[in-house]
Scaffold this active site. Structure first.
Site, short mmCIF file in Angstrom:
data_model
loop_
_atom_site.label_atom_id
_atom_site.label_comp_id
_atom_site.label_asym_id
_atom_site.label_seq_id
_atom_site.Cartn_x
_atom_site.Cartn_y
_atom_site.Cartn_z
N LYS A 102 3.56 -15.59 15.79
CA LYS A 102 2.35 -16.44 15.92
C LYS A 102 1.34 -15.75 14.84
O LYS A 102 0.61 -14.74 15.47
CB LYS A 102 1.87 -16.70 17.30
CG LYS A 102 0.99 -17.95 17.33
CD LYS A 102 0.29 -17.88 18.49
CE LYS A 102 -0.97 -19.12 19.16
NZ LYS A 102 -1.29 -19.26 20.48
N ASP B 253 1.55 -16.72 25.04
CA ASP B 253 1.58 -16.12 24.25
C ASP B 253 0.71 -15.26 24.04
O ASP B 253 -0.06 -15.32 24.58
CB ASP B 253 0.90 -17.08 23.53
CG ASP B 253 1.67 -19.15 22.47
OD1 ASP B 253 2.69 -18.76 23.05
OD2 ASP B 253 1.05 -19.46 22.50
N LYS C 45 4.72 -19.40 15.02
CA LYS C 45 4.08 -20.68 15.48
C LYS C 45 2.71 -20.97 14.33
O LYS C 45 1.55 -19.51 14.36
CB LYS C 45 3.58 -19.99 16.40
CG LYS C 45 2.64 -21.19 17.24
CD LYS C 45 2.45 -21.28 18.44
CE LYS C 45 1.28 -21.64 19.41
NZ LYS C 45 1.01 -21.34 20.62
#
Length: 228
Positions: A159, A93, A188
């Site tokens: 995300k 990430d 996400k």
């Protein structure tokens, strides 16, 4: 209604605080096994340890790159991603260069993401790359642009948040991000997801992955006091 089993497989069981110890990471991995979470998300220094603990399970090790500010150089982010994958991370990430995005330096943002995607997938093509856009600092137009750049760069997910900014995931942001990426990427949601009800709201808005340190509470139907 989404089943609790399905929700468990959407959770990145997360522990990113500065004071996390090896014992804490061990507990995190044990909980992930108990509840069958999709992954554990830990800081890069803990990737080798978590990978060892989870080597005989289906649970992935996820880590963070350029975290939490996104302000390290592209070369450093790429190396960090490459090192993490070499040491067992199957998901990364990364945080975008937020300042570059806000300055309209889109080519810079694009290249930053591309280099991380290339470094991670170059080590292992099955690695999942998620791009943290840190929605709390962006206008809606900037959120859309960040998502478009992430897709163009070859990321698998966009995300919402690091959990270390001024705010976390909102239903509105998840909807906007899903509308922007369509079927080209997944979303996400992270930051502030503390209960089963929160999780359901994010899933209904379009999230297919949830980053939270409250995974156990969510599965037990409780409300957690955790920040992330």
């Amino acid at each position: 209604m989404v089943s609790s089993t399905k929700i468990a497989q959407m959770i990145d069981h997360t522990l990113l605080k500065a004071t996390a110890t090896y014992a804490d990471i061990e507990k995190l991995c044990q909980e992930a096994k108990e509840f069958n979470f999709k992954s554990v998300c830990v800081n890069p220094a803990f990737v080798p340890f978590a990978s060892q603990l989870l080597k005989d399970s289906e649970i992935k090790v996820c880590t963070v790159i350029g975290f939490p500010l996104g302000a390290t150089s592209t070369a450093v982010k790429a190396y960090e991603a490459s090192w993490a994958v070499e040491n067992g991370a199957l998901e990364v990430d990364m945080v975008i260069n937020i300042g570059a995005l806000k300055a309209g330096r889109y080519e810079e943002v694009l290249e930053d993401i591309k280099e991380v995607v290339s470094a991670a997938k170059g080590k292992n093509p099955t690695v999942v790359v998620k791009v943290i856009i840190e929605t709390c600092y962006l206008t809606d137009e900037e959120k859309i642009k960040a998502c478009e750049l992430a897709v163009e760069a070859g990321a698998d997910f966009v995300k919402t948040s690091t959990g270390f900014g001024t705010g976390g995931a909102t239903v509105e942001d998840v909807r906007l991000m899903k509308r922007t990426v369509g079927e080209k990427a997944e979303v996400k949601a992270s930051g502030g997801i503390r209960s089963f009800a929160d999780a359901i709201k994010m899933i209904e808005a379009g999230a297919t992955r949830l980053g939270t340190s409250s995974g156990v509470s969510i599965m037990q139907g409780l409300v957690s006091g955790e920040d992330y």
